[in-house]
Design a protein around this motif. Structure first.
Motif, PDB file in Angstrom:
ATOM      1  N   LEU A 251       2.768   7.992  -6.144  1.00 17.05           N
ATOM      2  CA  LEU A 251       1.869   9.074  -6.530  1.00 17.05           C
ATOM      3  C   LEU A 251       2.286  10.387  -5.897  1.00 17.05           C
TER       4      LEU A 251
ATOM      5  N   ARG B 193      -5.581   9.158   1.258  1.00 18.48           N
ATOM      6  CA  ARG B 193      -6.327   7.976   0.786  1.00 18.48           C
ATOM      7  C   ARG B 193      -5.640   6.703   1.283  1.00 18.48           C
ATOM      8  N   GLY B 194      -4.306   6.682   1.150  1.00 19.41           N
ATOM      9  CA  GLY B 194      -3.550   5.512   1.596  1.00 19.41           C
ATOM     10  C   GLY B 194      -3.565   5.354   3.104  1.00 19.41           C
TER      11      GLY B 194
ATOM     12  N   SER C 208       3.193   1.094  -3.496  1.00 20.78           N
ATOM     13  CA  SER C 208       2.507   1.185  -4.789  1.00 20.78           C
ATOM     14  C   SER C 208       1.386   2.214  -4.816  1.00 20.78           C
ATOM     15  N   SER C 209       0.689   2.392  -3.696  1.00 22.61           N
ATOM     16  CA  SER C 209      -0.497   3.263  -3.726  1.00 22.61           C
ATOM     17  C   SER C 209      -0.242   4.652  -3.167  1.00 22.61           C
TER      18      SER C 209
ATOM     19  N   TRP D  65      -2.699  17.472  -4.472  1.00 22.72           N
ATOM     20  CA  TRP D  65      -2.610  16.172  -5.151  1.00 22.72           C
ATOM     21  C   TRP D  65      -1.906  15.172  -4.248  1.00 22.72           C
TER      22      TRP D  65
ATOM     23  N   HIS E 235      -3.880  14.319  -1.109  1.00 27.62           N
ATOM     24  CA  HIS E 235      -5.012  13.439  -1.423  1.00 27.62           C
ATOM     25  C   HIS E 235      -4.573  11.984  -1.429  1.00 27.62           C
ATOM     26  N   HIS E 236      -3.445  11.718  -2.085  1.00 27.50           N
ATOM     27  CA  HIS E 236      -3.012  10.316  -2.204  1.00 27.50           C
ATOM     28  C   HIS E 236      -2.477   9.769  -0.896  1.00 27.50           C
TER      29      HIS E 236
ATOM     30  N   ILE F 281       0.858  -1.194   0.000  1.00 32.89           N
ATOM     31  CA  ILE F 281       0.000   0.000   0.000  1.00 32.89           C
ATOM     32  C   ILE F 281       0.892   1.243   0.000  1.00 32.89           C
TER      33      ILE F 281
ATOM     34  N   LYS G 227      -7.701   1.569   8.460  1.00 33.67           N
ATOM     35  CA  LYS G 227      -8.764   0.549   8.480  1.00 33.67           C
ATOM     36  C   LYS G 227      -8.144  -0.834   8.616  1.00 33.67           C
TER      37      LYS G 227
ATOM     38  N   ALA H 248      -6.812   3.897   4.285  1.00 38.34           N
ATOM     39  CA  ALA H 248      -6.843   2.449   4.070  1.00 38.34           C
ATOM     40  C   ALA H 248      -6.007   1.724   5.123  1.00 38.34           C
TER      41      ALA H 248
END
Lengths: 219, 213
Positions: A116, A142-143, A111-112, A135, A138-139, A108, A149, A146
């Motif tokens: 970015l 978002r990561g 790569s995620s 930008w 945001h990434h 995660i 969680k 995740a």
């Protein structure tokens, strides 16, 4: 502070002080007690395009590790190589499910999130600096959402247990960079924030910090 | 509780899902295919982080293609995807990571969609092609002089599992001219002769749109 490396250590790490991918490998080398020669590659001066470095790693990214006559590039590949060659302080547990969780967390980040956050460098002529930081944020957010969680209910000292493992080695450079460079609000990620505090007490992590590297700016 | 076959949550067009389908096929693992669409509300209960693909094996859920494939490596020893030789193992991991960290993330929908507000879709498309080109050129250099059947030997390994879906996506979605990458072009033709790869292609998945639609 690490003691100075011996005159010609077998291991050489091509690294940039601020590169979170390089930081991952620095942490792992420290955890495993491995001396290495630090070879700086100044990404801001495009030293990654020097022919000597491109021979080591054709995609021209740091880090790259030289171990005798073996060259390994890509932080994940390097870390798994170190696991095989230098099994002290193992970074991956035996249990397949716990291994999978560590690799998932590493992925995660690797790569995620991290790729970015570099993206705006290519398109910064198209987006103004306000937009590029949004930008990146945001990434990262978002990561981190995740990851939070995935790690919900984590009550161990570190991400996947009471020992440092691969997930921690990937998490900390991302969290540190997020806080230091991109203004991420960690209060909304309580597990990641707690882990960050724990990493900041660990000598292997502290010695690997960007600001402590030989090529970090002195001011 | 009886443990049934593993369930793969997958989207037909997702190159990450395509990698896992190949690995499952190579290892001869019988699995149940469940299609996921991007806004599927039920999927969040299975996988809170909503990424695709995800593998559910009994009560264990793992997502991320690299984590899933390395989990399959641990669980199913047939058709190993990583060699014993440490240098070859590292090359496989590096190529897999060039694909899954330096190329694919840039082409996924979230990225293109976010950009589309500021960049025209043409410009986004060209940026993706630039990243594919950069990654493919690097892999060609890394494997310069390769004379084996596949990327790192005469058996399919991890690098191949990651390369095939990326090349497929490059050709079918981003108009990549594979003649510029002779090694990758040669490998791809070899991959497409293998049943494990053939049945894993996006167009053959249960959730793929019917041809002509």
């Amino acid at each position: 502070m690490r003691p100075p490396a011996p005159a010609s250590p077998k291991l050489k790490l091509y690294s940039f002080w601020r590169s979170s991918c390089s930081q991952r490998v620095r942490i792992a080398l420290n955890l495993k007690g491995l001396e290495y020669e630090y070879k700086p590659v100044n990404l801001l001066a495009n030293e990654q395009s020097d022919p000597e470095f491109e021979r080591l790693n054709p995609i021209k990214y740091v880090p790259a590790l030289v171990d005798g006559d073996t060259v390994i590039a890509d932080s994940f590949a390097i870390l798994l190589y170190l696991e095989d060659m230098y099994p002290q302080h193992p970074l991956l547990p035996q249990d397949p499910q716990k291994r999978a969780l560590n690799i998932q967390i590493a992925s995660i980040v690797g790569s995620s999130i991290q790729p970015l956050q570099n993206y705006p460098n290519f398109i910064e002529e198209k987006l103004d600096s306000n937009k590029t930081i949004k930008w990146t944020q945001h990434h990262i957010n978002r990561g981190f959402t995740a990851l939070e969680k995935l790690l919900k209910g984590c009550n161990t000292t570190y991400a996947t247990g009471n020992e440092i493992q691969l997930a921690d080695v990937f998490l900390e450079p991302q969290i540190y960079g997020g806080v230091k460079r991109f203004g991420i609000d960690m209060s909304i990620y309580p597990v990641l924030a707690r882990l960050h505090e724990a990493y900041m007490e660990h000598p292997a992590f502290l010695a690997a910090l960007p600001e402590k590297q030989p090529d970090a700016p002195s001011s | 509780m009886a443990v049934g076959k593993p369930v793969l949550y997958s989207a037909w067009i997702s190159s990450c899902s395509f990698r896992v389908r190949i690995a499952l096929n190579l290892k001869g693992v019988d699995y149940e295919y469940r299609a996921v669409t991007w806004n599927d509300p039920d999927y969040e209960k299975i996988n809170p982080i909503k990424y695709v693909p995800a593998l559910v094996d009994g009560d264990f859920v793992v997502s991320d293609s690299l984590a899933i494939i390395l989990y399959l490596e641990d669980k199913y020893s047939q058709h190993p995807l990583l060699p014993q030789d440490l240098k070859k193992k590292a090359i496989n991991l590096q190529i897999a990571n060039i694909v899954c960290s330096s190329i694919q993330p840039l082409q996924c929908y979230a990225v293109i969609g976010l950009l589309d507000g500021r960049l025209g879709s043409d410009e986004s498309f060209q940026i993706v092609r630039t990243y594919i080109d950069k990654g493919f050129r690097a892999i060609e250099k890394l494997l310069e002089g390769c004379d084996s059947k596949y990327a790192t030997g005469d058996e399919i390994q991890l690098a191949d599992v990651f390369l095939a879906p990326q090349i497929h996506a490059g050709m079918t979605r981003f108009q990549i001219d594979m003649s510029k990458y002779p090694l990758l072009e040669r490998f791809y033709k070899a991959y497409m002769e293998i049943p494990a790869f053939q049945v894993a292609v996006p167009e053959k998945q249960p959730d793929a749109p019917s041809p002509g639609v």
